[in-house]
Design a protein around this motif. Structure first.
Motif, PDB file in Angstrom:
ATOM      1  N   MET A  91       0.828  -1.206   0.000  1.00  0.00           N
ATOM      2  CA  MET A  91       0.000   0.000   0.000  1.00  0.00           C
ATOM      3  C   MET A  91       0.866   1.262   0.000  1.00  0.00           C
ATOM      4  SD  MET A  91      -3.089  -1.176   2.558  1.00  0.00           S
ATOM      5  CE  MET A  91      -3.944   0.386   2.408  1.00  0.00           C
TER       6      MET A  91
ATOM      7  N   GLU B  13      -3.788   1.545  -8.037  1.00  0.00           N
ATOM      8  CA  GLU B  13      -5.026   2.273  -7.758  1.00  0.00           C
ATOM      9  C   GLU B  13      -5.544   2.054  -6.344  1.00  0.00           C
ATOM     10  OE1 GLU B  13      -8.010   1.460 -10.672  1.00  0.00           O
ATOM     11  OE2 GLU B  13      -6.741   1.986 -12.372  1.00  0.00           O
ATOM     12  N   LYS B  14      -4.924   1.138  -5.586  1.00  0.00           N
ATOM     13  CA  LYS B  14      -5.436   0.797  -4.266  1.00  0.00           C
ATOM     14  C   LYS B  14      -5.068   1.831  -3.210  1.00  0.00           C
ATOM     15  CE  LYS B  14      -5.616  -2.984  -0.897  1.00  0.00           C
ATOM     16  NZ  LYS B  14      -5.161  -4.354  -0.577  1.00  0.00           N
ATOM     17  N   ALA B  15      -3.823   2.333  -3.294  1.00  0.00           N
ATOM     18  CA  ALA B  15      -3.361   3.226  -2.233  1.00  0.00           C
ATOM     19  C   ALA B  15      -2.427   4.295  -2.771  1.00  0.00           C
ATOM     20  CB  ALA B  15      -2.650   2.435  -1.135  1.00  0.00           C
TER      21      ALA B  15
ATOM     22  N   GLY C  57      -5.852   6.515  -4.179  1.00  0.00           N
ATOM     23  CA  GLY C  57      -6.464   5.467  -3.355  1.00  0.00           C
ATOM     24  C   GLY C  57      -6.393   5.880  -1.902  1.00  0.00           C
TER      25      GLY C  57
ATOM     26  N   ASN D 263     -11.939   6.907  -6.089  1.00  0.00           N
ATOM     27  CA  ASN D 263     -11.837   5.899  -5.031  1.00  0.00           C
ATOM     28  C   ASN D 263     -10.865   6.305  -3.927  1.00  0.00           C
ATOM     29  OD1 ASN D 263      -9.544   5.613  -6.613  1.00  0.00           O
ATOM     30  ND2 ASN D 263      -9.405   3.395  -6.314  1.00  0.00           N
TER      31      ASN D 263
ATOM     32  N   SER E 151     -10.233   7.220 -11.991  1.00  0.00           N
ATOM     33  CA  SER E 151      -8.887   6.659 -11.866  1.00  0.00           C
ATOM     34  C   SER E 151      -8.092   6.815 -13.151  1.00  0.00           C
ATOM     35  CB  SER E 151      -8.975   5.176 -11.483  1.00  0.00           C
ATOM     36  OG  SER E 151      -9.571   5.023 -10.212  1.00  0.00           O
TER      37      SER E 151
END
Length: 261
Positions: free
Chosen positions: A23, A57-59, A107, A128, A186
């Motif tokens: 992350m 794109e998560k964090a 993210g 997001n 995103s």
């Protein structure tokens, strides 16, 4: 691949935290490379703006990698020095960095990761993106400037709400409270961020940097001192080649060609 990437696109430097599997948590080694790069960019006339983002794109960044912290039997002064001499290098470096610094938050931005985005002048976020000052949930206080930056950005009451609860703020609410400037999909986030940065680097460079200095310095000055400072900045920038070119282009009804002088 390196845990932190440094690239240049024209006059824009892009810093990418590159540990998506973690992350994008940062290590002390990453901090040193990061701070050293900012020092270099501050002196590099070929760099007029910096963009900070996280890989994937998560964090954006989940904060410090806990494996780097003295969580065991270390003395209090050793833990303090981990913050002051290591993690705080970014905040202290950016305090004297007068070029535009933009974060593209893609993210989760949690704890010190959120604080790293707050140190930037402008924040853009993906749909997001989520922000949280989660320190309270583990019985801690903000360790990387959150209690300094956040009230200045969103106001004291909202800042205390976020700091006291540790609750997440989603992208759209972040925009409503002034935490981020714009929210994009995103796919659009980096292109739109770079488009904005490109607009800045094609502006009169001296004026851009003196505006940033004046705006930040105003927070610690009374009106008379601030206007005295502005009068000095104004006469300096009025003698710049960029100012003369801007006036000439306006009179000649053409697009100005700035040189950064």
């Amino acid at each position: 691949m390196s845990d932190i990437l440094f690239q240049k696109e024209g006059k824009i430097a892009v810093i990418t935290l590159n540990r998506p599997q973690m992350m994008n948590a940062f290590t002390f080694d990453m901090i040193n490379q990061w701070a050293d790069a900012l020092d270099e960019y501050s002196k590099d006339d070929s760099v007029d703006a910096v963009v900070l983002t996280g890989a994937g794109e998560k964090a954006f960044c989940s904060g410090v990698d806990l494996n780097d912290l003295n969580m065991g039997e270390a003395k209090a002064i050793e833990r303090k020095n981990d913050l002051w001499q290591k993690i705080h290098r970014i905040a202290l470096t950016l305090e004297r960095f007068d070029k535009p610094m933009i974060s593209a938050v893609n993210g989760l931005a949690i704890g010190a990761g959120m604080d790293m985005s707050l140190m930037c002048d402008i924040r853009f976020a993906s749909e997001n993106a989520r922000f949280a000052e989660g320190y309270i949930k583990v019985g801690l206080i903000p360790g990387d400037g959150g209690s300094y930056y956040l009230p200045r950005i969103v106001g004291m009451a909202k800042a205390l709400e976020m700091l006291w609860t540790g609750d997440f703020v989603h992208a759209e609410e972040a925009k409503q409270i002034g935490l981020v400037n714009q929210v994009y999909s995103s796919v659009e986030l980096m292109p739109k961020t770079m488009e904005f940065a490109e607009r800045l680097v094609n502006s009169p460079t001296m004026a851009l940097r003196l505006i940033k200095r004046a705006a930040y310095q105003s927070a610690n000055l009374d009106l008379r001192t601030h206007l005295d400072l502005i009068s000095s900045h104004f006469v300096v920038v009025r003698d710049s080649e960029d100012h003369k070119e801007a006036i000439a282009a306006m009179l000649e009804k053409r697009t100005p060609q700035f040189t950064g002088k």
